[in-house]
Design a protein around this motif. Structure first.
Motif, short mmCIF file in Angstrom:
data_model
loop_
_atom_site.label_atom_id
_atom_site.label_comp_id
_atom_site.label_asym_id
_atom_site.label_seq_id
_atom_site.Cartn_x
_atom_site.Cartn_y
_atom_site.Cartn_z
N UNK A 47 5.92 -4.59 -6.14
CA UNK A 47 5.15 -3.36 -6.38
C UNK A 47 4.72 -2.73 -5.05
N UNK A 48 4.89 -1.41 -4.96
CA UNK A 48 4.30 -0.60 -3.87
C UNK A 48 4.77 -0.99 -2.47
N UNK A 49 6.02 -1.45 -2.33
CA UNK A 49 6.53 -1.67 -0.97
C UNK A 49 7.30 -0.44 -0.53
N UNK A 85 0.82 -1.23 0.00
CA UNK A 85 0.00 0.00 0.00
C UNK A 85 0.85 1.27 0.00
N UNK A 86 2.16 1.13 -0.14
CA UNK A 86 3.02 2.31 -0.11
C UNK A 86 3.16 2.87 -1.52
N UNK A 87 2.21 3.69 -1.91
CA UNK A 87 2.20 4.24 -3.27
C UNK A 87 3.43 5.12 -3.46
N UNK A 88 4.15 4.88 -4.56
CA UNK A 88 5.40 5.60 -4.79
C UNK A 88 6.50 5.20 -3.83
N UNK A 89 6.31 4.05 -3.15
CA UNK A 89 7.28 3.51 -2.17
C UNK A 89 7.42 4.39 -0.93
N UNK A 98 12.53 -1.48 2.22
CA UNK A 98 13.84 -1.58 1.58
C UNK A 98 14.82 -0.51 2.05
N UNK A 99 16.08 -0.93 2.31
CA UNK A 99 17.12 0.04 2.64
C UNK A 99 17.73 0.70 1.41
#
Length: 369
Positions: free
Chosen positions: A67-69, A29-33, A58-59
């Motif tokens: 997608x979308x993490x 659900x993290x749109x645009x990460x 992600x580091x």
């Protein structure tokens, strides 16, 4: 009736309201990460857990294989996560962020500009990957990391650990399970290197141990945990090497010496993976003197039994938290658990990304209806 499960617990220097941990679960659900208000609400709704461990984050731009993490390497991402940590702390829970670099479990279409699929060796993982632009695609073939890139990636983890503290997290969980980058180094299936990062148990463990050691130096041992899935089958890592048991015992000894605050062992056998051998769990318990978190299709009774016996110090629940935001209350009262909708696990419903994410009602709402 379970008693220890719902009593206060200690984790390093933290006091937790109970022995229940919300396990990390990718929800895309993290749109645009970038973590957003919706993500903050999701975790706040579930803050009756003594400890929350976030979804894999992600580091590095290279680690955003799905997608979308979310990530935690940019100023915008740090600001986004501050919403979540504030909301969870207001509700009285503690929260660690899981640092997950996907490595070869990735597709170029999911990576931001300049991102690249990197792994210990140029060995593609079997299986497919969802991309928002092109639908299902085969996992991409990674490029083998140079030694300089390995060192740079370790520093990305260390910077992510510092960023996590800046964002208000109580600590970090290094993701060494589920076939992602750290486990790709541990496994001789995905790691075919001939330098000091490949081959022997000591060499295959080196990447993880250097990340752990440097993260501890940066933010303190009481703020660094690790998730492992010994003998796991995720990410096409079968068959296991003959030295796999020895590898996990060696690793555990080294991590114990570093003073790591917890080890989080996950068993996915209920979802079709081979069970984690009892011998390796017992060997880890014997070797690791700090907190052990166990995860794998627990109910309240089995959780209580494993806490009472000393097999575990904390128990993590994953999927039950999805449709039961107040899972702790439901477990304590013996209420029936709601079932989640698999269609909205990683994707929006007809009513948007909130559907199947933050619209599951608490027990009191259900009873009122």
């Amino acid at each position: 009736m379970a008693h220890k499960l719902f009593s206060e617990a200690t984790l390093g220097k933290l006091t937790l309201s109970n022995h229940i941990v919300m396990a990390p679960m990718t929800r895309s659900r993290a749109l645009g990460n970038i973590p957003n208000d919706m993500i903050a609400e999701y975790y706040a709704q579930r803050a009756s857990a003594g400890l929350i461990i976030t979804e894999g984050t992600s580091p590095s731009p290279n680690g955003l294989g799905y997608a979308r993490i979310p990530g935690i390497y940019s100023a915008e991402q740090i600001e986004g996560w501050k919403k979540t940590t504030s909301a969870v702390h207001e509700k009285g829970s503690k929260i660690f962020i899981q640092l997950m670099h996907t490595g070869r479990i990735s597709h170029d279409a999911n990576l931001p500009e300049g991102g690249e699929i990197l792994a210990p060796s140029s060995v593609a993982a079997a299986g497919d990957m969802w991309t928002d632009s092109d639908g299902m695609q085969t996992n991409g073939t990674p490029r083998e990391m140079t030694k300089a890139e390995i060192k740079a990636t370790i520093q990305e983890y260390v910077q992510a650990a510092k960023n996590a503290i800046e964002a208000g997290f109580d600590g970090i969980e290094l993701h060494g399970a589920n076939g992602y980058l750290v486990e790709q180094f541990l496994s001789d299936r995905s790691n075919q290197r001939t330098d000091e990062y490949g081959g022997s148990v000591e060499n295959r463990s080196r990447f993880l141990l250097e990340i752990a050691e440097e993260s501890i130096a940066a933010i303190g041992a009481d703020k660094v945990g690790l998730r492992l899935s010994p003998f796991g089958a995720a990410g096409d890592l079968l068959p296991h090497a003959d030295d796999t048991h020895d590898l996990y015992v060696y690793l555990t000894g080294k991590l114990n010496d570093l003073g790591l605050v917890y080890l989080h062992l996950v068993d996915h056998s209920s979802m079709g993976a081979p069970p984690v051998p009892a011998t390796v769990v017992e060997a880890i318990r014997e070797t690791f003197k700090s907190t052990i978190i166990l995860c794998g299709s627990y109910n309240a009774d089995r959780a209580e039994a494993d806490l009472e016996s000393g097999k575990a110090d904390l128990i993590a629940f994953g999927r039950p938290f999805i449709a039961n935001p107040d899972l702790v209350t439901r477990l304590e009262t013996g209420a029936e658990l709601a079932q989640f909708d698999p269609a909205t696990l990683y994707a929006p419903g007809a009513n948007g990304f909130e559907q199947g994410f933050i619209d599951y009602p608490a027990l009191a709402e259900v009873q009122a209806q």
